[in-house]
Scaffold this motif. Structure first.
Motif, PDB file in Angstrom:
ATOM      1  N   LEU A  45       0.860  -1.190   0.000  1.00  0.00           N
ATOM      2  CA  LEU A  45       0.000   0.000   0.000  1.00  0.00           C
ATOM      3  C   LEU A  45       0.893   1.236   0.000  1.00  0.00           C
ATOM      4  N   ALA A  46       0.792   2.060  -1.043  1.00  0.00           N
ATOM      5  CA  ALA A  46       1.572   3.313  -1.070  1.00  0.00           C
ATOM      6  C   ALA A  46       0.598   4.457  -0.828  1.00  0.00           C
ATOM      7  N   GLY A  47       0.154   5.138  -1.885  1.00  0.00           N
ATOM      8  CA  GLY A  47      -0.855   6.184  -1.706  1.00  0.00           C
ATOM      9  C   GLY A  47      -2.239   5.579  -1.506  1.00  0.00           C
ATOM     10  N   GLY A  48      -2.449   4.397  -2.063  1.00  0.00           N
ATOM     11  CA  GLY A  48      -3.729   3.709  -1.911  1.00  0.00           C
ATOM     12  C   GLY A  48      -4.805   4.191  -2.867  1.00  0.00           C
ATOM     13  N   ASP A  72       2.242  -1.296   4.388  1.00  0.00           N
ATOM     14  CA  ASP A  72       2.256   0.136   4.062  1.00  0.00           C
ATOM     15  C   ASP A  72       3.690   0.574   3.754  1.00  0.00           C
ATOM     16  N   GLN A  90      -3.096   5.366   7.679  1.00  0.00           N
ATOM     17  CA  GLN A  90      -2.148   6.101   6.825  1.00  0.00           C
ATOM     18  C   GLN A  90      -1.991   7.546   7.294  1.00  0.00           C
ATOM     19  N   THR A 149     -10.551   7.829   0.495  1.00  0.00           N
ATOM     20  CA  THR A 149      -9.566   7.017  -0.223  1.00  0.00           C
ATOM     21  C   THR A 149      -8.242   6.982   0.527  1.00  0.00           C
ATOM     22  N   LEU A 150      -8.321   7.079   1.843  1.00  0.00           N
ATOM     23  CA  LEU A 150      -7.127   6.946   2.668  1.00  0.00           C
ATOM     24  C   LEU A 150      -7.544   6.231   3.950  1.00  0.00           C
ATOM     25  N   ARG A 170       5.764   5.370   3.760  1.00  0.00           N
ATOM     26  CA  ARG A 170       6.708   6.234   4.509  1.00  0.00           C
ATOM     27  C   ARG A 170       8.153   5.807   4.328  1.00  0.00           C
TER      28      ARG A 170
END
Lengths: 281, 155
Positions: free
Chosen positions: A28-31, A50, B65, B60-61, A53
């Protein structure tokens, strides 16, 4: 809509991410591609690692060519002076992804891992001869962008592999452009065309052309390239290329009830002409 | 999973299911229901908030996160009891019909004018592609944003 249940882990480095990923896990980066897919139940990974970061996945370096960290956002690419100078078509394509909110968080690595055929950056990466740099449990490897995109939402990534960066040659001496026919509602590409012309005096020494949107993946178009190379890119050459591009994409066409395959195939020729005109500025 | 998220200047520490979306965290954990859920597929912009000053579609987050981040919602835009200039402009120009898209419109526009004082009407219309008004009340929305953009350019 809530996504499915999953285990969540945050990685601080690429090594840690590779050690954390499980068999049914996804990075998962920006998603901004993955989360919509999960909310719509098109995928239901059991684990998300994730990578948002990890410092080594961030940033753009210009050293002869461009190296763009996989976690770099579309907005950072679109507004980068280095990308604008060395690959104007990519800056343009990244600036046309989604809207500002999406571009602020969506990443280049996530975009190409998702491999949506109607997305903008893949078409430019294929045209401009980009290389996708990948890390896996067995080490590193690099794949040419045109081999990276295999089919509809399908890439050359193996299970557990992670895109670390994308490399591009310096295109500052080329005439390059990306032009798309956006869907009137979604703004996804119905047809997107990227061209990169290397001119030697008044003659085109090398032409690179790719088409997306009309196809199940970004497709390199050898026929159109051959029609342009060695010419002065005059009207006859452009017309020949616009005809040839239709054959280039014939095996990969995609369509829907509003914009069927035959229509998109025709429009690929039209948009190739517009992309060449834009590249010649 | 434990998260610490600052929302409108107040630090909130909560234990959340990792699949909790930021918009659910705001609306259901913190009762900040000014942020709306519209399309739920990152297209309509009703859920727009700021994360560390950047425009974000909060559907969408994941909340995890946003751990450590600073979020501003429509409830946090006014300062010292004074409406943000964008809120005032929407009020003065009646930049709404049913009002459902309004919080997202204001959050997106406030960030846009902050970064682009003096923006033209064309630039405003292009920028607002990520925010949809299903009443199609765009005319007064654009008028409101233009008023703030003009004032920002003059100051």
């Amino acid at each position: 809509m809530w996504p499915n249940k999953f285990d969540y882990a945050r990685a601080g480095s690429v090594d840690e991410a590779l050690s954390l990923i499980s068999e049914d896990g996804k990075y998962l980066a920006g998603g901004h591609s993955l989360l919509p897919v999960m909310k719509l139940r098109l995928d239901a990974p059991g684990q998300l690692v994730d990578i948002g970061r990890i410092p080594e996945l961030q940033g753009i370096s210009a050293n002869g060519g461009l190296t763009i960290g996989a976690g770099t956002t579309h907005d950072a690419i679109a507004t980068s002076a280095d990308v604008q100078a060395m690959c104007a078509a990519l800056a343009s394509a990244c600036g046309q992804v989604g809207d500002q909110g999406v571009r602020n968080f969506g990443t280049l690595g996530g975009n190409i891992a998702h491999a949506d055929p109607a997305s903008d950056p893949p078409t430019v990466l294929v045209a401009c001869g980009a290389t996708v740099n990948i890390r896996g449990a067995d080490g590193s490897r690099s794949v040419a962008a045109q081999d990276f995109f295999v089919d509809l939402f399908e890439t050359a990534l193996e299970d557990g592999e992670l895109i670390t960066s994308v490399s591009l040659p310096n295109c500052s001496d080329c005439q390059c452009a990306y032009v798309k026919f956006p869907h009137p509602a979604s703004r996804y590409a119905i047809v997107g065309v990227a061209v990169c012309l290397k001119m030697d005096g008044g003659t085109c020494a090398q032409a690179d052309v790719a088409v997306g949107g009309a196809t199940v993946k970004a497709v390199k178009c050898a026929g159109a390239e051959a029609a342009l190379a060695g010419t002065t890119v005059d009207e006859a050459a452009v017309n020949a290329a616009a005809e040839a591009v239709k054959a280039d994409i014939a095996d990969w066409l995609a369509g829907d009830i509003a914009y069927p395959e035959s229509y998109r195939q025709q429009m690929a020729g039209v948009y190739l002409k517009r992309a060449i005109a834009a590249a010649q500025g | 999973m434990q998260v610490a998220i600052t929302v409108n200047g107040v630090l909130h520490e909560r234990d959340v299911d990792p699949r909790t979306l930021l918009v659910h965290f705001l609306r259901e954990e913190l009762d900040l229901t000014g942020t709306k859920i519209g399309c739920d597929t990152s297209q309509c912009g009703a859920c727009t908030v700021h994360l560390d000053g950047k425009v974000l579609k909060s559907c969408t987050l994941l909340a995890v996160q946003a751990d450590g981040a600073e979020i501003t919602t429509i409830e946090g835009l006014a300062e010292n009891g004074q409406h943000h200039p964008m809120q005032t402009a929407f009020w003065e120009n009646h930049g709404l019909q049913c009002g459902y898209c309004t919080p997202g419109m204001i959050m997106a526009s406030a960030a846009f004018v902050r970064d682009n004082p003096g923006a033209s009407e064309g630039e405003i219309r292009h920028y607002l592609e990520g925010n949809i008004c299903r009443c199609t009340g765009y005319h007064n929305i654009v008028k409101a944003v233009k008023q703030v953009a003009d004032a920002a350019a003059g100051s």
